[in-house]
Motif scaffolding. Structure first.
Motif, mmCIF file in Angstrom:
data_model
loop_
_atom_site.group_PDB
_atom_site.id
_atom_site.type_symbol
_atom_site.label_atom_id
_atom_site.label_comp_id
_atom_site.label_asym_id
_atom_site.label_seq_id
_atom_site.Cartn_x
_atom_site.Cartn_y
_atom_site.Cartn_z
ATOM 1 N N UNK A 17 -14.976 -65.888 -0.858
ATOM 2 C CA UNK A 17 -15.334 -66.349 -2.198
ATOM 3 C C UNK A 17 -16.268 -65.338 -2.865
ATOM 4 N N UNK A 18 -16.659 -65.624 -4.092
ATOM 5 C CA UNK A 18 -17.561 -64.741 -4.822
ATOM 6 C C UNK A 18 -19.021 -65.092 -4.510
ATOM 7 N N UNK A 19 -19.822 -64.069 -4.275
ATOM 8 C CA UNK A 19 -21.270 -64.240 -4.142
ATOM 9 C C UNK A 19 -21.910 -63.728 -5.432
ATOM 10 N N UNK A 20 -22.819 -64.509 -5.987
ATOM 11 C CA UNK A 20 -23.526 -64.103 -7.201
ATOM 12 C C UNK A 20 -25.019 -64.181 -6.930
ATOM 13 N N UNK A 21 -25.652 -63.030 -6.979
ATOM 14 C CA UNK A 21 -27.109 -62.965 -6.766
ATOM 15 C C UNK A 21 -27.771 -62.649 -8.097
ATOM 16 N N UNK A 22 -28.822 -63.370 -8.399
ATOM 17 C CA UNK A 22 -29.463 -63.260 -9.701
ATOM 18 C C UNK A 22 -30.843 -62.624 -9.642
ATOM 19 N N UNK A 23 -31.197 -62.004 -10.751
ATOM 20 C CA UNK A 23 -32.491 -61.328 -10.854
ATOM 21 C C UNK A 23 -32.951 -61.433 -12.309
ATOM 22 N N UNK A 24 -34.184 -61.833 -12.528
ATOM 23 C CA UNK A 24 -34.761 -61.898 -13.863
ATOM 24 C C UNK A 24 -35.965 -60.974 -13.950
ATOM 25 N N UNK A 25 -36.195 -60.443 -15.126
ATOM 26 C CA UNK A 25 -37.351 -59.576 -15.301
ATOM 27 C C UNK A 25 -38.079 -59.927 -16.584
ATOM 28 N N UNK A 26 -39.338 -59.543 -16.620
ATOM 29 C CA UNK A 26 -40.154 -59.935 -17.776
ATOM 30 C C UNK A 26 -40.505 -58.767 -18.682
ATOM 31 N N UNK A 27 -40.425 -57.546 -18.170
ATOM 32 C CA UNK A 27 -40.896 -56.392 -18.928
ATOM 33 C C UNK A 27 -39.728 -55.720 -19.647
ATOM 34 N N UNK A 28 -39.767 -55.723 -20.957
ATOM 35 C CA UNK A 28 -38.672 -55.140 -21.736
ATOM 36 C C UNK A 28 -38.656 -53.611 -21.665
ATOM 37 N N UNK A 29 -39.663 -53.008 -21.041
ATOM 38 C CA UNK A 29 -39.708 -51.561 -20.889
ATOM 39 C C UNK A 29 -38.866 -51.070 -19.709
ATOM 40 N N UNK A 30 -38.398 -51.977 -18.873
ATOM 41 C CA UNK A 30 -37.516 -51.569 -17.783
ATOM 42 C C UNK A 30 -36.210 -51.044 -18.370
#
Lengths: 112, 115
Positions: A17-30
């Protein structure tokens, strides 16, 4: 204050099946993002990266999607294989800096 | 097989001991890094060498002393460590400091235990 967040400590997915790993960030300078994979007793291994000027990058079974407006990226693994069981780290780089800012990691378990 | 070689793989030492961790790469990379990783945490950057000069020092205690004898070797000298220094110490290298398009390659680490 965590600038890169991986909110799921672990994820269990059926083989094939499909694995979906998530990541969120807060700094718009990335402006550059990387995914690393780590097996126990080994160092992290680079998987795939994406620049902020793109919204998708694909390499074989691995695809990374970037949604800049949501400050969110995800790693898709299709199809998932037992050897994909590992800890996955998301990391980000600021345009004025070269240091990697790491998320806490998500442990992916692929069930046979 | 990793292209960054770290020795030893495991090290147990007392708080009064002096020991060294070694890292070697032969990929022609000009940037080398030391990271510390505790269980279930991401790697924490300790030191960065670029062209054999210390480039970044993340306010690490002086009981950790890095050394870069040449572009292929990176050492981490340890002295008077504390139990909380027990961790996995990872070495990495990259073509240069810019990670865009040329990611860091990691060794398998040295598992350090302080008694």
């Amino acid at each position: 204050d965590q600038q890169v967040k991986q909110n799921s400590p672990s994820l269990s997915v059926q083989e094939g099946r499909i694995s979906i790993l998530n990541c969120d960030y807060t700094n718009s300078m990335f402006d550059y993002f990387l995914w690393y994979k780590k097996y126990p007793a080994e160092g992290p291994t680079f998987l795939i990266s994406i620049s902020s000027i793109k919204d998708k990058n694909e390499d074989g079974r691995f695809t990374v999607f970037l949604n800049k407006s949501a400050k969110h990226l995800s790693l898709h693994i299709v199809p998932s294989q037992p050897g994909d069981s590992a800890v996955y780290f998301c990391a980000a780089v600021m345009d004025s800096n070269y240091q990697l800012i790491w998320g806490a990691g998500t442990k992916l378990i692929i069930k046979p | 097989d990793t292209e960054v070689t770290q020795t030893p793989k495991h090290l147990v030492m007392g708080m009064t001991n002096k020991k060294s961790l070694k890292c070697e790469q032969h990929m022609g990379h000009r940037a080398m890094y030391w990271y510390k990783q505790k269980a279930k945490k991401p790697p924490e950057l300790m030191f960065v060498y670029s062209y054999e000069k210390l480039s970044i020092n993340e306010s690490v205690p002086s009981r950790f002393s890095p050394e870069c004898p040449n572009s292929s070797l990176l050492n981490l000298h340890l002295h008077a460590l504390q139990p909380e220094d027990s961790a996995l110490y990872l070495c990495a290298s990259s073509q240069d400091l810019n990670p865009r398009g040329q990611p860091q390659h990691f060794g398998d680490g040295t598992r350090l235990s302080i008694l």
